[in-house]
Scaffold this active site. Structure first.
Site, PDB file in Angstrom:
ATOM      1  N   PRO A 187       0.565  -1.294   0.097  1.00 23.41           N
ATOM      2  CA  PRO A 187      -0.108   0.054  -0.084  1.00 23.41           C
ATOM      3  C   PRO A 187       0.983   1.299   0.019  1.00 23.41           C
ATOM      4  CG  PRO A 187      -0.875  -1.659   1.437  1.00 23.41           C
ATOM      5  CD  PRO A 187       0.134  -2.302   0.950  1.00 23.41           C
ATOM      6  N   GLY A 200     -17.617   8.666 -32.254  1.00 26.28           N
ATOM      7  CA  GLY A 200     -18.410   8.116 -31.226  1.00 26.28           C
ATOM      8  C   GLY A 200     -18.252   6.854 -31.141  1.00 26.28           C
ATOM      9  N   GLU A 202       5.841  -1.816 -14.362  1.00 22.07           N
ATOM     10  CA  GLU A 202       7.076  -2.359 -14.709  1.00 22.07           C
ATOM     11  C   GLU A 202       8.122  -0.820 -14.443  1.00 22.07           C
ATOM     12  OE1 GLU A 202       8.414  -4.978 -14.545  1.00 22.07           O
ATOM     13  OE2 GLU A 202       6.787  -6.430 -14.998  1.00 22.07           O
ATOM     14  N   THR A 233       7.340   3.369 -13.744  1.00 23.56           N
ATOM     15  CA  THR A 233       6.468   4.357 -14.601  1.00 23.56           C
ATOM     16  C   THR A 233       7.388   5.092 -15.579  1.00 23.56           C
ATOM     17  OG1 THR A 233       7.140   6.053 -12.857  1.00 23.56           O
ATOM     18  CG2 THR A 233       5.180   4.598 -12.282  1.00 23.56           C
TER      19      THR A 233
END
Length: 402
Positions: free
Chosen positions: A136, A355, A378, A380
């Site tokens: 985290p 669209g 892998e 940034t």
């Protein structure tokens, strides 16, 4: 090592006759087996079917880089990425799952007994991995891992949390990185991290581990998990390599991993380009196909040039990796260039579709969503830029400031 012909000796640049055959077989497999499944299941956020995984195993795609003596194809990074590009053109998750079988994490640090136990099963698709690295509060800075493994007799007891563990449920083992010792200082925080193979039943989490899937905007085909380890006990024999030295296992495969990500990005961009060309020829406005309008033609020309530029850089990097030359700078370059390119090209493809491109009826939105991820995992784009600039300019005195 790859069975490759050096570029100067190859009859047609990088692509030998053998490689062209490998590429064509992978292309046919993707268009016939992968793409129809992706078009059906990705809009439903469905998972890669076991029947498709079995077909991939039969093709040898889980053992491309595994040495022949351990049941693999014994090929190199070049062939690995050649096949990856083709598979990603169909579904990036399928191009990604082959990384979970092409060799066991840290195989080079294993004993011969361990290699013979795990490598053949990995190459056959019987023993696929999920990697538990991030936490985290730990992403790009893997030296700050805080999940702990404590030795108790013939076992390790694991406590802590992991994040972004893709395939945690479907894998046959989790490759866990956890701290077993205190780092000797701030500058050597990478010391004291160990790697463990946690074997588990396919379809379940290991005993002592709970978790929940993370809601994602893409990369469907498999689930990505947040995991909690609560006194998870594993045999001491689960340790891979030397205790406290696993950071080097994580770092050792980064060049291949970044080349693999570049190949995935190129496959996504190529899929978007090919779909945009087909749509431009079919879609009519003002009484003629939109492919006749200069604005569309120039978009497609730019997209094609970018895809090819990334591919040629990838071919160079793969060749250098297979020659055994260190190329962390170049691997970062191709990962950065290809992933940034893929987001641009897939976005332009949506623009060409108008669209229709903003609906799940067309695969270009899938390519766009998945391409965005290649700029993150892998390492940034910002991490790649730091690696490249450090190679060119040297590391700054204050690495974490400006």
């Amino acid at each position: 090592m790859s069975k490759f012909i050096p570029r100067e000796d190859a009859p047609d640049g990088y692509l030998t006759e053998e490689r062209r055959l490998i590429q064509q077989v992978a292309r046919d497999f993707t268009m016939n087996e992968v793409l129809p499944v992706a078009n059906e299941l990705d809009p439903q956020q469905g998972e890669i079917p076991m029947s498709l995984r079995d077909k991939m195993a039969a093709m040898g795609y889980f053992g491309i880089t595994v040495p022949e003596e351990y049941g693999g194809m014994g090929l190199g990074c070049f062939e690995y990425c050649l096949i990856t590009e083709e598979l990603a053109r169909g579904w990036m998750s399928v191009a990604s799952i082959i990384a979970r079988g092409n060799g066991v994490f840290g195989a080079h640090t294993m004993s011969e007994e361990q290699r013979r136990k795990y490598q053949p099963r990995s190459a056959s698709g019987e023993f696929l991995a999920a990697a538990a690295l991030s936490e985290p509060d730990t992403g790009s800075d893997l030296s700050s891992i805080s999940c702990r493994a404590r030795r108790e007799g013939d076992e390790y007891v694991i406590n802590g949390n992991k994040y972004w563990c893709t395939f945690a449920d479907g894998a046959d083992y989790i490759m866990l990185f956890a701290r077993t010792g205190e780092p000797p200082g701030q500058a050597r925080r990478h010391i004291g991290i160990s790697g463990f193979i946690i074997e588990k039943e396919r379809g379940k989490l290991p005993p002592g581990v709970s978790g929940a899937p993370i809601p994602k905007i893409g990369y469907f085909g498999w689930k990505t998990w947040e995991l909690a380890f609560d006194d998870c006990r594993i045999p001491a024999s689960s340790l891979v390599g030397e205790e406290g030295r696993a950071f080097y296992i994580m770092a050792s495969g980064l060049e291949n991993a970044r080349a693999h990500t570049a190949a995935r990005a190129i496959g996504l961009a190529r899929g978007a380009l090919e779909d945009a060309i087909a749509y431009a020829r079919e879609r009519k406005q003002f009484g003629r196909p939109i492919s006749e309008f200069q604005a569309i033609r120039f978009k497609i020309a730019d997209m094609a040039a970018e895809v090819e530029a990334a591919r040629q850089l990838l071919y160079f990097v793969c060749t250098e990796i297979d020659r055994g030359r260190r190329c962390d700078k170049e691997a970062s370059m191709v990962k950065l260039f290809a992933s940034e390119m893929a987001e641009r090209v897939t976005s332009e493809a949506i623009q060409i579709f108008g669209g229709a491109g903003y609906t799940t009826h067309c695969a270009v939105e899938r390519y766009w969503r998945d391409a965005r991820l290649t700029k993150i995992f892998e390492g940034t784009s910002e991490i790649q830029r730091r690696i490249i600039s450090d190679n060119l300019l040297g590391k700054p005195e204050n690495q974490f400031g400006n």
